[in-house]
Design an enzyme around this catalytic site. Structure first.
Site, PDB file in Angstrom:
ATOM      1  N   GLN A  50      -6.680  15.710   6.863  1.00 41.31           N
ATOM      2  CA  GLN A  50      -6.880  14.344   6.377  1.00 41.31           C
ATOM      3  C   GLN A  50      -6.660  13.284   7.456  1.00 41.31           C
ATOM      4  OE1 GLN A  50      -5.175  15.657   2.045  1.00 41.31           O
ATOM      5  NE2 GLN A  50      -5.349  13.461   2.353  1.00 41.31           N
ATOM      6  N   LYS A  67      -2.170  16.348  -6.540  1.00 39.66           N
ATOM      7  CA  LYS A  67      -3.230  15.474  -7.064  1.00 39.66           C
ATOM      8  C   LYS A  67      -4.520  16.260  -7.253  1.00 39.66           C
ATOM      9  CE  LYS A  67      -1.317  11.328  -4.948  1.00 39.66           C
ATOM     10  NZ  LYS A  67      -1.375  10.391  -3.820  1.00 39.66           N
ATOM     11  N   THR A  93      -7.548  -7.450   2.462  1.00 37.71           N
ATOM     12  CA  THR A  93      -7.454  -7.414   3.928  1.00 37.71           C
ATOM     13  C   THR A  93      -7.160  -6.023   4.472  1.00 37.71           C
ATOM     14  OG1 THR A  93      -5.146  -8.027   3.679  1.00 37.71           O
ATOM     15  CG2 THR A  93      -6.692  -9.808   4.174  1.00 37.71           C
ATOM     16  N   CYS A 109      -8.431  10.385  -2.575  1.00 36.38           N
ATOM     17  CA  CYS A 109      -9.559  10.539  -1.639  1.00 36.38           C
ATOM     18  C   CYS A 109      -9.943  12.012  -1.406  1.00 36.38           C
ATOM     19  CB  CYS A 109      -9.248   9.855  -0.322  1.00 36.38           C
ATOM     20  SG  CYS A 109      -7.607  10.216   0.320  1.00 36.38           S
ATOM     21  N   SER A 160      -6.704   7.196   8.165  1.00 35.59           N
ATOM     22  CA  SER A 160      -7.108   6.057   7.326  1.00 35.59           C
ATOM     23  C   SER A 160      -6.541   6.173   5.920  1.00 35.59           C
ATOM     24  CB  SER A 160      -8.630   5.964   7.257  1.00 35.59           C
ATOM     25  OG  SER A 160      -9.159   7.182   6.761  1.00 35.59           O
ATOM     26  N   HIS A 204     -12.173  12.757   6.164  1.00 30.27           N
ATOM     27  CA  HIS A 204     -11.387  13.932   5.759  1.00 30.27           C
ATOM     28  C   HIS A 204     -12.265  15.183   5.819  1.00 30.27           C
ATOM     29  CE1 HIS A 204      -8.157  11.451   4.513  1.00 30.27           C
ATOM     30  NE2 HIS A 204      -8.144  11.671   3.210  1.00 30.27           N
ATOM     31  N   ARG A 210       1.345 -12.671   4.053  1.00 33.32           N
ATOM     32  CA  ARG A 210       1.045 -12.781   5.490  1.00 33.32           C
ATOM     33  C   ARG A 210      -0.439 -13.052   5.777  1.00 33.32           C
ATOM     34  NH1 ARG A 210       0.899  -6.708   8.263  1.00 33.32           N
ATOM     35  NH2 ARG A 210      -0.420  -5.810   6.649  1.00 33.32           N
TER      36      ARG A 210
HETATM   37  P1  A2P Z   1      -1.610  -8.037   3.655  1.00 30.12           P
HETATM   38  O1  A2P Z   1      -2.562  -7.700   4.751  1.00 30.12           O
HETATM   39  O2  A2P Z   1      -1.477  -9.512   3.432  1.00 30.12           O
HETATM   40  O3  A2P Z   1      -0.273  -7.346   3.754  1.00 30.12           O
HETATM   41  P2  A2P Z   1      -3.623  -1.152   3.645  1.00 30.12           P
HETATM   42  O4  A2P Z   1      -3.389  -0.067   2.643  1.00 30.12           O
HETATM   43  O5  A2P Z   1      -4.854  -0.935   4.480  1.00 30.12           O
HETATM   44  O6  A2P Z   1      -2.404  -1.414   4.471  1.00 30.12           O
HETATM   45  O7  A2P Z   1      -3.879  -2.478   2.782  1.00 30.12           O
HETATM   46  C1  A2P Z   1      -2.946  -2.967   1.842  1.00 30.12           C
HETATM   47  C2  A2P Z   1      -3.467  -4.242   1.220  1.00 30.12           C
HETATM   48  O8  A2P Z   1      -2.525  -4.669   0.213  1.00 30.12           O
HETATM   49  C3  A2P Z   1      -3.564  -5.392   2.216  1.00 30.12           C
HETATM   50  O9  A2P Z   1      -4.689  -6.176   1.906  1.00 30.12           O
HETATM   51  C4  A2P Z   1      -2.291  -6.152   1.958  1.00 30.12           C
HETATM   52  O10 A2P Z   1      -2.319  -7.521   2.309  1.00 30.12           O
HETATM   53  C5  A2P Z   1      -2.237  -6.043   0.451  1.00 30.12           C
HETATM   54  N1  A2P Z   1      -0.951  -6.506  -0.049  1.00 30.12           N
HETATM   55  C6  A2P Z   1       0.278  -6.362   0.492  1.00 30.12           C
HETATM   56  N2  A2P Z   1       1.204  -7.000  -0.255  1.00 30.12           N
HETATM   57  C7  A2P Z   1       0.534  -7.587  -1.281  1.00 30.12           C
HETATM   58  C8  A2P Z   1       0.900  -8.394  -2.391  1.00 30.12           C
HETATM   59  N3  A2P Z   1       2.169  -8.734  -2.622  1.00 30.12           N
HETATM   60  N4  A2P Z   1      -0.078  -8.813  -3.238  1.00 30.12           N
HETATM   61  C9  A2P Z   1      -1.355  -8.454  -3.026  1.00 30.12           C
HETATM   62  N5  A2P Z   1      -1.782  -7.699  -2.005  1.00 30.12           N
HETATM   63  C10 A2P Z   1      -0.845  -7.272  -1.143  1.00 30.12           C
END
Ligand code: A2P
Length: 338
Positions: A156, A213, A12, A129, A159, A242, A40
């Site tokens: 950078q 990095k 997500t 990245c 995102s 970037h 969530r």
């Molecule tokens: P969620 O949206 O449910 O928090 P970004 O770096 O763009 O913030 O995305 C981080 C991703 O890691 C999101 O899809 C987030 O889901 C996911 N994430 C957060 N906590 C967990 C978890 N405990 N297990 C798996 N994925 C997770």
């Protein structure tokens, strides 16, 4: 390509969602698609491959039967789940920094070191990245004249801090226009109309983790521990592309004309270097596409002879969510399964 059972951990987030699009663009057609995220998001729906898929709370038992698991979650989550998946026989490509410097884990840019996928033992790491973008830009020059030293300044996009980073910039721009209070959670300072010369924590020499990095991952992928890199990383109020200013010192002589000739043919690169027509890479121009644009190629005026003939400066830009993350990871998967 044969049909695969594909999973995405962190589906997500900004990178996870982009992976879905890029998988489709690159010709994958999953037999089954399992989208894992945090609690969530469990039960929410994402559309891909012409249908809707339900997001699941991550459960390692559900890794069973996957051919490929793409990691798009942060380090702690990657460390918790991805080695388990690899032990279950799933081919894992991870976008976090958790495994990048592990000697047992190949770190791969398909345009630079595709052969390294052969030594994978279940897990392959997707590089940082800014490092992916810099090395893709200079790879063809390195193959011709061998880079000894790189001086890099990055600009950078937000995102790089995920979906929350993008939301923070958009919300702050609106709040500033409306004169309402700024909400600030992701970055150390307001990022709207500002820039922040810190990405990650600083070491005892004053370099940030993001800056190191470029050297550490660059050395690993170019198989050259003598590569010298001085990098300054700056977060700027740009949404998703970037930009990097790079000065290079080579072992052999190379002219700007030769560099343009090499980059015109280089995989993953678009030469965009007609300064008199105001053609040069920019973040808006390079957003939401997969190539690394390279331009502003010129001599390093400050390099004394004979180093002058072995030096170049250039400017490059590429989409952080695509080539800097999702696209590179999917390209690695393609190398594994095609
Ligand atoms: P969620 O949206 O449910 O928090 P970004 O770096 O763009 O913030 O995305 C981080 C991703 O890691 C999101 O899809 C987030 O889901 C996911 N994430 C957060 N906590 C967990 C978890 N405990 N297990 C798996 N994925 C997770």
């Amino acid at each position: 390509m044969k049909q695969l059972n594909i999973g995405i951990l962190g589906a997500t987030g900004a990178v996870g969602r982009q992976m879905l699009t890029v998988l489709q663009e690159q010709g994958f057609s999953p037999k089954d698609l399992r989208l894992f995220a945090g609690p969530r998001s469990a039960g929410s729906r994402l559309s891909a491959f012409g249908q809707e898929w339900t997001v699941e709370e991550t459960d390692p038992a559900r890794f069973q039967g996957l051919d490929l698991l793409l990691g798009a979650a942060e380090n702690d989550i990657a460390k918790k789940y991805l080695p388990l998946a690899a032990e279950m026989g799933v081919q894992v490509v991870d976008n976090s920094s958790a495994f990048r410097l592990d000697p047992e884990v190949p770190l791969v840019i398909p345009e630079i070191n595709p052969e390294d996928v052969k030594s994978a033992k279940g897990l392959i790491a997707n590089p940082n990245c800014a490092t992916i973008i810099a090395l893709t830009a200079v790879g063809a020059l390195h193959r011709y004249a061998r880079i000894r030293r790189m001086i890099v300044s990055t600009y950078q996009a937000v995102s790089g801090a995920g979906k929350d980073g993008i939301d923070e910039l958009l919300n702050q721009v609106t709040a500033m226009a409306e004169g309402t209070p700024l909400s600030q959670k992701v970055f150390q300072y307001p990022i709207a109309y500002n820039l922040i010369p810190q990405i990650g924590g600083f070491d005892e020499l004053g370099y940030s983790s993001e800056e190191m990095k470029m050297q550490n991952e660059g050395r690993k992928m170019l198989h050259d521990d003598s590569l010298l890199v001085n990098c300054t990383c700056v977060r700027v109020p740009i949404l998703r592309s970037h930009s990097e200013s790079i000065t290079l010192e080579f072992e052999k002589e190379i002219t700007p004309e030769k560099a343009r000739e090499l980059l015109a043919e280089a995989p993953g690169v678009k030469l965009w270097d007609v300064p008199e027509e105001q053609k040069y890479p920019m973040p808006l121009l390079t957003s939401d596409q997969d190539l690394v644009y390279v331009g502003r190629i010129r001599r390093d005026l400050s390099a004394p002879k004979p180093l002058y003939d072995r030096s170049l400066s250039l400017f490059c830009c590429a989409d952080q969510i695509r080539k800097g993350a999702a696209t590179n990871a999917v390209q690695i998967a393609k190398l594994l399964f095609e």
